[in-house]
Motif scaffolding. Structure first.
Motif, PDB file in Angstrom:
ATOM      1  N   VAL A 142       0.827  -1.201   0.000  1.00  0.00           N
ATOM      2  CA  VAL A 142       0.000   0.000   0.000  1.00  0.00           C
ATOM      3  C   VAL A 142       0.864   1.254   0.000  1.00  0.00           C
ATOM      4  O   VAL A 142       0.607   2.212  -0.740  1.00  0.00           O
ATOM      5  CB  VAL A 142      -0.943   0.007   1.226  1.00  0.00           C
ATOM      6  N   TYR A 143       1.918   1.250   0.808  1.00  0.00           N
ATOM      7  CA  TYR A 143       2.764   2.425   0.964  1.00  0.00           C
ATOM      8  C   TYR A 143       3.879   2.505  -0.082  1.00  0.00           C
ATOM      9  O   TYR A 143       4.507   3.543  -0.245  1.00  0.00           O
ATOM     10  CB  TYR A 143       3.387   2.435   2.358  1.00  0.00           C
ATOM     11  N   GLY A 144       4.150   1.424  -0.764  1.00  0.00           N
ATOM     12  CA  GLY A 144       5.236   1.424  -1.742  1.00  0.00           C
ATOM     13  C   GLY A 144       6.601   1.293  -1.115  1.00  0.00           C
ATOM     14  O   GLY A 144       7.606   1.685  -1.703  1.00  0.00           O
ATOM     15  N   TYR A 145       6.661   0.754   0.102  1.00  0.00           N
ATOM     16  CA  TYR A 145       7.936   0.553   0.775  1.00  0.00           C
ATOM     17  C   TYR A 145       8.577  -0.752   0.316  1.00  0.00           C
ATOM     18  O   TYR A 145       7.934  -1.613  -0.268  1.00  0.00           O
ATOM     19  CB  TYR A 145       7.749   0.519   2.298  1.00  0.00           C
ATOM     20  N   ASN A 146       9.860  -0.869   0.612  1.00  0.00           N
ATOM     21  CA  ASN A 146      10.624  -2.047   0.241  1.00  0.00           C
ATOM     22  C   ASN A 146      10.916  -2.897   1.474  1.00  0.00           C
ATOM     23  O   ASN A 146      11.037  -2.363   2.578  1.00  0.00           O
ATOM     24  CB  ASN A 146      11.950  -1.646  -0.412  1.00  0.00           C
ATOM     25  N   ILE A 147      11.068  -4.190   1.265  1.00  0.00           N
ATOM     26  CA  ILE A 147      11.377  -5.108   2.356  1.00  0.00           C
ATOM     27  C   ILE A 147      12.716  -5.778   2.104  1.00  0.00           C
ATOM     28  O   ILE A 147      12.988  -6.253   1.001  1.00  0.00           O
ATOM     29  CB  ILE A 147      10.290  -6.196   2.493  1.00  0.00           C
ATOM     30  N   ALA A 148      13.547  -5.801   3.135  1.00  0.00           N
ATOM     31  CA  ALA A 148      14.770  -6.605   3.116  1.00  0.00           C
ATOM     32  C   ALA A 148      14.624  -7.600   4.271  1.00  0.00           C
ATOM     33  O   ALA A 148      14.736  -7.232   5.431  1.00  0.00           O
ATOM     34  CB  ALA A 148      16.010  -5.742   3.299  1.00  0.00           C
TER      35      ALA A 148
END
Length: 205
Positions: A99-105
Motif C-alpha cells: 500500500v505504501y510502496g515501501y521495500n522489504i529486506a
C-alpha cells in the motif's frame, strides 16, 4: 503519506537521496549498515544519506511513514527484519508495504543468514523442538566467526575481510530467486538483503 517509488534514470540525478532503514534490530543491523555506508565510494556517499529507526515489528509501517513524510519524494524506505518474529504481524507488515510502496529486506530466519552468504553458504533452516532456526543459523555462523556477538561493531569489517560481499550477493540472489510465488515466511533459508546492498551501492545506475 503514500510513498512514490524512486525511478532510476539513465543519467545521474544530483538530487539527494535519503535512505530510511527501519529495523527491529537493536544493534546488529545498525552496526552492519553504518560500517557498510562508510565503505561506499565518496562519489556515492555525497548523494545519499542513510537514517535508521528502531522499533517493534508491529510499529514498522507507522515509524517509516512518520519519518518518510519529512522528505517526500526523496526517501527510499526499506523495512529490514527477520522472519523469526510473530508470523501474523509479519503478514500484516508485508501487506501494508504494498500500500505504501515501501521495500522489504528480509532474512529467513535471521540476518545471520545473510552474513553466512559472505562465506558462500546458504543453508535452509526450519524450527524444530530442540533448536530454533535462528539459533542454528547463529551456531553455523560461529564456525566462521568463532567469537561472533550480535552487538559486534566490527561485523561488517569481519565479513568483508574474511568473506566476500560479491559472493554473498550472488548466492543470496540465487537462493531467493529459486522461490516462486510464495510468501517470505515460506522462503526458508532465503534473504533478499542483496537487493538493498546493491541499490545503495549503485543508486543512480
Amino acid at each position: 503519506m503514500v510513498y512514490k517509488p524512486f525511478r532510476k534514470s539513465a543519467t545521474r540525478n544530483t538530487k539527494q537521496i535519503h535512505y530510511l532503514i527501519v529495523t527491529t534490530g537493536k544493534e546488529t543491523e545498525i552496526n552492519y549498515f553504518k560500517a557498510f555506508y562508510e565503505s561506499l565510494d565518496e562519489n556515492i556517499k555525497k548523494y545519499i544519506t542513510i537514517d535508521y529507526e528502531i522499533c517493534p515489528i508491529n510499529k514498522l509501517i507507522k515509524k517509516a511513514s512518520e519519518k518518510a513524510s519529512q522528505y517526500p519524494n526523496t526517501y527510499r524506505v526499506w523495512l529490514v527484519f527477520d522472519t523469526d518474529k510473530d508470523t501474523k504481524i509479519i503478514r500484516e507488515v508485508v501487506n501494508d508495504t504494498h500500500v505504501y510502496g515501501y521495500n522489504i529486506a528480509f532474512s529467513n530466519p535471521c540476518i545471520e543468514l545473510w552474513f553466512l552468504a559472505y562465506f558462500g553458504k546458504s543453508p535452509t533452516y526450519k524450527n524444530n523442538p530442540n533448536l530454533t532456526a535462528s539459533k542454528k543459523c547463529i551456531n553455523d555462523l560461529k564456525k566462521y566467526i568463532s567469537e561472533y556477538e550480535k552487538n559486534d561493531k566490527k561485523i561488517y569489517e569481519i565479513l568483508t575481510t574474511e568473506g566476500s560481499e560479491i559472493k554473498a550477493i550472488n548466492i543470496a540472489r540465487k537462493k531467493h530467486s529459486s522461490y516462486k510465488n510464495i510468501h517470505i515466511l515460506e522462503m526458508y533459508g532465503a534473504t533478499n538483503m542483496y537487493k538493498l546492498i546493491e541499490e545503495i551501492r549503485k543508486p543512480y545506475t
